[in-house]
Design a protein around this motif. Structure first.
Motif, PDB file in Angstrom:
ATOM      1  N   TRP A   5       0.806  -1.225   0.000  1.00 14.61           N
ATOM      2  CA  TRP A   5       0.000   0.000   0.000  1.00 14.61           C
ATOM      3  C   TRP A   5       0.838   1.273   0.000  1.00 14.61           C
ATOM      4  CZ3 TRP A   5      -4.754   1.042  -1.391  1.00 14.61           C
ATOM      5  CH2 TRP A   5      -5.630  -0.051  -1.539  1.00 14.61           C
ATOM      6  N   ALA A   6       2.122   1.130  -0.246  1.00 12.93           N
ATOM      7  CA  ALA A   6       2.979   2.325  -0.318  1.00 12.93           C
ATOM      8  C   ALA A   6       2.602   3.148  -1.557  1.00 12.93           C
ATOM      9  CB  ALA A   6       4.442   1.903  -0.394  1.00 12.93           C
ATOM     10  N   PRO A   7       2.863   4.435  -1.505  1.00 13.12           N
ATOM     11  CA  PRO A   7       2.656   5.246  -2.708  1.00 13.12           C
ATOM     12  C   PRO A   7       3.773   4.997  -3.717  1.00 13.12           C
ATOM     13  CG  PRO A   7       3.567   6.613  -0.955  1.00 13.12           C
ATOM     14  CD  PRO A   7       3.362   5.235  -0.371  1.00 13.12           C
ATOM     15  N   SER A   8       3.489   5.219  -4.990  1.00 11.44           N
ATOM     16  CA  SER A   8       4.521   5.085  -6.017  1.00 11.44           C
ATOM     17  C   SER A   8       4.163   6.012  -7.180  1.00 11.44           C
ATOM     18  CB  SER A   8       4.609   3.641  -6.530  1.00 11.44           C
ATOM     19  OG  SER A   8       3.360   3.221  -7.048  1.00 11.44           O
ATOM     20  N   TRP A   9       5.143   6.286  -7.997  1.00  9.31           N
ATOM     21  CA  TRP A   9       4.926   7.213  -9.116  1.00  9.31           C
ATOM     22  C   TRP A   9       3.803   6.684 -10.022  1.00  9.31           C
ATOM     23  CZ3 TRP A   9       6.096   6.919 -14.544  1.00  9.31           C
ATOM     24  CH2 TRP A   9       5.917   8.146 -15.207  1.00  9.31           C
ATOM     25  N   THR A  10       2.790   7.496 -10.220  1.00 15.31           N
ATOM     26  CA  THR A  10       1.575   7.177 -10.980  1.00 15.31           C
ATOM     27  C   THR A  10       1.013   5.787 -10.629  1.00 15.31           C
ATOM     28  OG1 THR A  10       2.753   6.317 -12.923  1.00 15.31           O
ATOM     29  CG2 THR A  10       2.244   8.671 -12.936  1.00 15.31           C
ATOM     30  N   ASN A  11       1.206   5.409  -9.390  1.00 14.85           N
ATOM     31  CA  ASN A  11       0.697   4.121  -8.855  1.00 14.85           C
ATOM     32  C   ASN A  11       1.210   2.916  -9.655  1.00 14.85           C
ATOM     33  OD1 ASN A  11      -0.647   2.631  -6.924  1.00 14.85           O
ATOM     34  ND2 ASN A  11      -2.658   2.802  -7.903  1.00 14.85           N
TER      35      ASN A  11
ATOM     36  N   PHE B 206      12.957  -5.388  -4.286  1.00 12.68           N
ATOM     37  CA  PHE B 206      13.431  -5.109  -5.641  1.00 12.68           C
ATOM     38  C   PHE B 206      12.436  -4.172  -6.308  1.00 12.68           C
ATOM     39  CE2 PHE B 206      15.174  -9.222  -4.553  1.00 12.68           C
ATOM     40  CZ  PHE B 206      16.469  -9.145  -5.035  1.00 12.68           C
ATOM     41  N   VAL B 207      12.888  -3.505  -7.344  1.00  7.83           N
ATOM     42  CA  VAL B 207      11.957  -2.712  -8.162  1.00  7.83           C
ATOM     43  C   VAL B 207      12.261  -2.972  -9.630  1.00  7.83           C
ATOM     44  CG1 VAL B 207      11.477  -0.830  -6.538  1.00  7.83           C
ATOM     45  CG2 VAL B 207      13.492  -0.712  -7.997  1.00  7.83           C
ATOM     46  N   ASP B 208      11.229  -2.777 -10.443  1.00  6.10           N
ATOM     47  CA  ASP B 208      11.374  -2.966 -11.885  1.00  6.10           C
ATOM     48  C   ASP B 208      11.407  -1.589 -12.556  1.00  6.10           C
ATOM     49  OD1 ASP B 208      11.219  -3.506 -14.525  1.00  6.10           O
ATOM     50  OD2 ASP B 208       9.607  -4.987 -14.369  1.00  6.10           O
ATOM     51  N   PRO B 209      12.587  -1.132 -12.982  1.00  7.03           N
ATOM     52  CA  PRO B 209      12.689   0.210 -13.592  1.00  7.03           C
ATOM     53  C   PRO B 209      11.889   0.331 -14.884  1.00  7.03           C
ATOM     54  CG  PRO B 209      14.861  -0.650 -13.047  1.00  7.03           C
ATOM     55  CD  PRO B 209      13.894  -1.790 -12.913  1.00  7.03           C
ATOM     56  N   ASP B 210      11.522  -0.787 -15.503  1.00  5.24           N
ATOM     57  CA  ASP B 210      10.679  -0.700 -16.703  1.00  5.24           C
ATOM     58  C   ASP B 210       9.276  -0.211 -16.339  1.00  5.24           C
ATOM     59  OD1 ASP B 210      12.622  -1.512 -18.373  1.00  5.24           O
ATOM     60  OD2 ASP B 210      11.985  -3.610 -18.446  1.00  5.24           O
ATOM     61  N   GLU B 211       8.873  -0.453 -15.095  1.00  6.61           N
ATOM     62  CA  GLU B 211       7.529  -0.027 -14.682  1.00  6.61           C
ATOM     63  C   GLU B 211       7.507   1.431 -14.228  1.00  6.61           C
ATOM     64  OE1 GLU B 211       5.683  -2.752 -11.972  1.00  6.61           O
ATOM     65  OE2 GLU B 211       5.999  -4.432 -13.316  1.00  6.61           O
TER      66      GLU B 211
ATOM     67  N   GLY C  73      10.793   2.038  -4.131  1.00 10.15           N
ATOM     68  CA  GLY C  73      11.305   0.926  -3.320  1.00 10.15           C
ATOM     69  C   GLY C  73      11.593   1.361  -1.894  1.00 10.15           C
ATOM     70  N   ALA C  74      12.048   2.613  -1.746  1.00 11.56           N
ATOM     71  CA  ALA C  74      12.374   3.112  -0.409  1.00 11.56           C
ATOM     72  C   ALA C  74      11.103   3.294   0.425  1.00 11.56           C
ATOM     73  CB  ALA C  74      13.129   4.434  -0.518  1.00 11.56           C
ATOM     74  N   VAL C  75      10.074   3.825  -0.206  1.00 11.22           N
ATOM     75  CA  VAL C  75       8.855   4.091   0.578  1.00 11.22           C
ATOM     76  C   VAL C  75       8.167   2.766   0.959  1.00 11.22           C
ATOM     77  CG1 VAL C  75       7.179   4.483  -1.279  1.00 11.22           C
ATOM     78  CG2 VAL C  75       6.994   5.764   0.809  1.00 11.22           C
ATOM     79  N   ALA C  76       8.261   1.771   0.079  1.00  9.25           N
ATOM     80  CA  ALA C  76       7.709   0.443   0.436  1.00  9.25           C
ATOM     81  C   ALA C  76       8.502  -0.144   1.608  1.00  9.25           C
ATOM     82  CB  ALA C  76       7.762  -0.495  -0.778  1.00  9.25           C
ATOM     83  N   THR C  77       9.814   0.073   1.573  1.00 11.97           N
ATOM     84  CA  THR C  77      10.656  -0.427   2.671  1.00 11.97           C
ATOM     85  C   THR C  77      10.258   0.234   3.994  1.00 11.97           C
ATOM     86  OG1 THR C  77      12.497  -0.661   1.099  1.00 11.97           O
ATOM     87  CG2 THR C  77      13.044  -0.725   3.444  1.00 11.97           C
ATOM     88  N   GLN C  78      10.100   1.553   3.958  1.00 10.57           N
ATOM     89  CA  GLN C  78       9.768   2.260   5.195  1.00 10.57           C
ATOM     90  C   GLN C  78       8.381   1.872   5.697  1.00 10.57           C
ATOM     91  OE1 GLN C  78      11.410   3.691   7.331  1.00 10.57           O
ATOM     92  NE2 GLN C  78      10.297   5.308   8.388  1.00 10.57           N
ATOM     93  N   ASN C  79       7.422   1.707   4.775  1.00 11.86           N
ATOM     94  CA  ASN C  79       6.093   1.253   5.211  1.00 11.86           C
ATOM     95  C   ASN C  79       6.201  -0.074   5.965  1.00 11.86           C
ATOM     96  OD1 ASN C  79       4.541   3.331   4.203  1.00 11.86           O
ATOM     97  ND2 ASN C  79       3.208   2.004   2.989  1.00 11.86           N
ATOM     98  N   MET C  80       7.036  -0.972   5.440  1.00 14.20           N
ATOM     99  CA  MET C  80       7.163  -2.289   6.090  1.00 14.20           C
ATOM    100  C   MET C  80       7.904  -2.176   7.418  1.00 14.20           C
ATOM    101  SD  MET C  80       7.476  -5.027   3.001  1.00 14.20           S
ATOM    102  CE  MET C  80       8.832  -4.311   2.096  1.00 14.20           C
TER     103      MET C  80
END
Ligand SMILES: Cc1cc2nc3c(=O)[nH]c(=O)nc-3n(C[C@H](O)[C@H](O)[C@H](O)COP(=O)(O)O)c2cc1C
Length: 169
Positions: free
Chosen positions: A37-43, A83-88, A97-104
Motif C-alpha cells: 500500500w505504499a505510494p509510487s509514481w503514478t501508482n 526489488f523494483v522494476d525500472p521498466d515499470e 522501493g524506499a517508501v515500500a521499505t519504510q512502510n514495512m
C-alpha cells in the motif's frame, strides 16, 4: 497530539540483534500488505519482494553483507528483499522501493517487531544479492530488511528541527 502512527515513527530503530524467535505468518502478511500500500509514481507499484525464511538462504545472504549485519540476518524471523522494476517506473523507482521499505519497517514496529534497513541499491552487493536469489538482472535491489523480535533496541537521536528547516515563508 501523539497518536499510534506518530509514536511508531519515533520508536522505530534500526535493530542489529534479534532473538531467534519465529514470527506469526499473519504478522508477516500484514507487513507485506503495508509495503503493497505504499505510494509510487503514478501508482506503478514497481516493487517485488523476495521473502526469505529458509535458514541456509539467510546465511548465504548474510555473508554478502558487512559483519555487523550477519548475525542479525541469520537470527531474524524473516528477511524481505525489496526489488523494483525500472521498466515499470523509470523515473522514481528508487523512491518507490524506499517508501515500500519504510512502510514495512513501520508496520513491523507497530507489531512490536524490529527491522534493519540495509541499503543495497547501487552497492557492490546488489549483483551478489540478485545472483544468490536468482532474480532477474533487470530488476534493481533497493534494500534488505531483516525483521524479527528485537534483542537490543539502540538509542538514536536526530538533528534539531531548527537546523532542518531552511525557510518558512
Ligand atoms: C537507505 C538506507 C540505507 C541504510 N544502510 C545502512 C547500512 O548500510 N549500514 C547501517 O549500519 N545502517 C544502514 N541504514 C540504517 C541507518 O544507519 C539508520 O537508519 C540511522 O543510523 C538512524 O538510526 P535509526 O534507524 O535507528 O533511527 C540505512 C538506512 C537507510 C534509510
Amino acid at each position: 497530539m501523539e497518536n499510534q502512527v506518530l509514536k511508531n515513527i519515533k520508536k522505530r530503530r534500526t535493530i542489529y540483534s534479534f532473538k531467534k524467535e519465529q514470527v506469526e505468518e499473519e504478522k508477516i502478511e500484514k507487513i507485506l500488505e503495508a509495503g503493497r500500500w505504499a505510494p509510487s509514481w503514478t501508482n506503478t507499484q514497481p516493487w517485488r519482494f523476495v521473502i526469505v525464511k529458509d535458514d541456509d538462504t539467510k546465511k548465504e545472504i548474510s555473508e554478502i553483507f558487512l559483519e555487523v549485519f550477519r548475525k542479525g540476518i541469520r537470527d531474524a524471523a524473516v528477511l524481505i528483499i525489496v526489488f523494483v522494476d525500472p521498466d515499470e517506473d523509470q523515473y522514481h523507482f528508487v523512491e518507490d522501493g524506499a517508501v515500500a521499505t519504510q512502510n514495512m519497517a513501520l508496520a513491523a514496529e507497530s507489531l512490536n517487531l524490529g527491522s534493519t534497513w540495509i541499503g543495497v541499491f547501487d552497492t557492490e552487493n546488489e549483483e551478489k544479492v540478485k545472483e544468490t536469489l536468482n532474480v532477474s538482472k533487470d530488476l534493481r535491489a533497493i534494500s534488505a530488511l531483516p525483521i524479527g523480535v528485537p534483542e537490543d533496541v539502540p538509542e538514536k537521536g536526530r538533528k534539531d528541527i531548527s537546523s532542518l528547516i531552511l525557510k518558512e515563508i
